[in-house]
Scaffold this active site. Structure first.
Site, PDB file in Angstrom:
ATOM      1  N   ASN A  69       3.854  -8.214  -1.164  1.00  0.00           N
ATOM      2  CA  ASN A  69       4.587  -7.238  -0.364  1.00  0.00           C
ATOM      3  C   ASN A  69       3.614  -6.474   0.524  1.00  0.00           C
ATOM      4  OD1 ASN A  69       6.100  -4.039  -1.079  1.00  0.00           O
ATOM      5  ND2 ASN A  69       6.541  -5.395   0.605  1.00  0.00           N
TER       6      ASN A  69
ATOM      7  N   ARG B  26       6.087   9.341  -7.368  1.00  0.00           N
ATOM      8  CA  ARG B  26       5.026   8.927  -6.450  1.00  0.00           C
ATOM      9  C   ARG B  26       4.076  10.081  -6.137  1.00  0.00           C
ATOM     10  NH1 ARG B  26       6.244   3.685  -4.054  1.00  0.00           N
ATOM     11  NH2 ARG B  26       4.356   3.971  -2.826  1.00  0.00           N
TER      12      ARG B  26
ATOM     13  N   ASN C 102       6.218  -1.078  -7.423  1.00  0.00           N
ATOM     14  CA  ASN C 102       6.835  -2.031  -6.494  1.00  0.00           C
ATOM     15  C   ASN C 102       7.795  -2.986  -7.174  1.00  0.00           C
ATOM     16  OD1 ASN C 102       4.969  -3.124  -3.555  1.00  0.00           O
ATOM     17  ND2 ASN C 102       5.696  -1.093  -4.101  1.00  0.00           N
TER      18      ASN C 102
ATOM     19  N   HIS D  78      11.668  -1.948   4.265  1.00  0.00           N
ATOM     20  CA  HIS D  78      10.419  -2.586   3.836  1.00  0.00           C
ATOM     21  C   HIS D  78      10.416  -2.926   2.354  1.00  0.00           C
ATOM     22  CE1 HIS D  78       6.375  -3.755   4.860  1.00  0.00           C
ATOM     23  NE2 HIS D  78       5.807  -2.921   4.002  1.00  0.00           N
ATOM     24  N   TRP D  79      11.461  -2.515   1.638  1.00  0.00           N
ATOM     25  CA  TRP D  79      11.515  -2.705   0.189  1.00  0.00           C
ATOM     26  C   TRP D  79      12.647  -3.639  -0.208  1.00  0.00           C
ATOM     27  CZ3 TRP D  79      11.093   3.147  -1.357  1.00  0.00           C
ATOM     28  CH2 TRP D  79       9.735   3.535  -1.345  1.00  0.00           C
TER      29      TRP D  79
ATOM     30  N   GLY E 106       0.822  -1.193   0.000  1.00  0.00           N
ATOM     31  CA  GLY E 106       0.000   0.000   0.000  1.00  0.00           C
ATOM     32  C   GLY E 106       0.863   1.252   0.000  1.00  0.00           C
ATOM     33  N   GLY E 107       0.277   2.340   0.371  1.00  0.00           N
ATOM     34  CA  GLY E 107       1.023   3.590   0.442  1.00  0.00           C
ATOM     35  C   GLY E 107       0.743   4.497  -0.726  1.00  0.00           C
TER      36      GLY E 107
END
Length: 288
Positions: free
Chosen positions: A109, A190, A50, A268-269, A41-42
């Site tokens: 993810n 983004r 992603n 997180h990536w 998300g995000g």
């Protein structure tokens, strides 16, 4: 061979009453196994944002689909009639039917990890192996406080009537351990997506599904993790500040066929910060 660009791999299909957008590439053979990659998300998240960088490697071995989940990317932004994980899982399962895909491996993810788990639970005949990256729903923070730093930054951005680039950069900076990943170009990319009115609408509708108390139990996938019958590879960044590493322990204990890989110097990536290792790990897991 046609370059694997955003445009050359872009596809759409109708499934579960929705228009779903995805990217697809793979070897030129009909028997290639299928890998479906589900993004987190995000603000501004999508299948390409992603996993676009991983597609050239995985597409050598697998028919690889990067799906924009409902409410994200170029897919429809519906009002949800159930919890997000169940809604998205139903949509992805319908997309597989539409494309004639009987069974697939899944990479999930964060938010997409929760969707992948729900597919394995509700549509087990469609799921083969699961590679889960700091997955939502099955992640239970035993020691780290809630909400985590990453979730706080996400709430701040989504709740702001007029979000700022500074708020977006703050969120992206928490996602990555290596701050060189958070370039001005990434922020601009983004930002353009995250501030689009349709994207904002999708984010609000997704968030509303998680805020609905009637659906809260369905998002607690850790309570059902013992029912996952497929092989699972849990992957985590050691420095993850969104879904911290201690969140892996309950899933590791309860999923019958689970193993855990931890990436050092990684947030997180993992698919971006540790791309080479991530790609090798994924190809090996899905082929053996």
């Amino acid at each position: 061979m046609t370059p694997l660009t955003h445009a050359s791999t872009s596809r759409t299909a109708k499934a579960a009453g929705l228009t779903l957008h995805y990217h697809e590439a793979g070897p030129d053979r009909p028997d290639a196994p299928v890998v479906i990659m589900l993004h987190g998300g995000g603000p501004g998240a999508s299948g390409w944002s992603n996993f676009g960088g991983n597609l050239p490697v995985l597409a050598r071995e697998f028919r690889t689909l990067l799906v924009d989940q409902p409410c994200y990317g170029r897919s429809d932004k519906p009002v949800l009639d159930r919890d997000y994980f169940s809604y998205s899982a139903r949509a992805v399962a319908a997309l597989m039917d539409e494309l004639g895909i009987e069974r697939a491996h899944f990479v999930g993810n964060s938010l997409g990890g929760g969707t992948a788990v729900r597919i394995a639970l509700d549509h087990p005949e469609k799921a083969d192996k699961l590679l889960l990256m700091g997955p939502g729903g099955v992640s239970v923070n035993l020691f780290a406080p809630d909400p985590t730093e990453g979730i706080k930054r996400l709430f701040e951005f989504n709740a702001a009537p007029e979000p700022t680039k500074e708020q977006l950069r703050a969120f992206l900076s928490v996602m990555a351990y290596d701050q060189s990943v958070v370039t001005d170009a990434l922020v601009e990319e983004r930002w353009a997506s995250a501030t689009d009115p349709e994207t904002r609408l999708g984010a609000a509708r997704m968030a509303a599904s998680f805020a609905n108390p009637l659906w809260a139990e369905a998002t607690m996938l850790w309570r059902e993790a013992h029912r996952i019958t497929r092989p699972v590879l849990l992957t985590w960044g050691r420095e993850d500040r969104v879904n911290p590493l201690d969140g892996a322990l309950v899933a590791l204990k309860t999923i019958p066929d689970a193993r855990l890989h931890v990436f050092p110097h990684c947030g997180h990536w993992a698919q971006t910060e540790q791309a080479d290792e991530f790609n090798r790990l994924a190809v090996d897991f899905f082929t053996h």
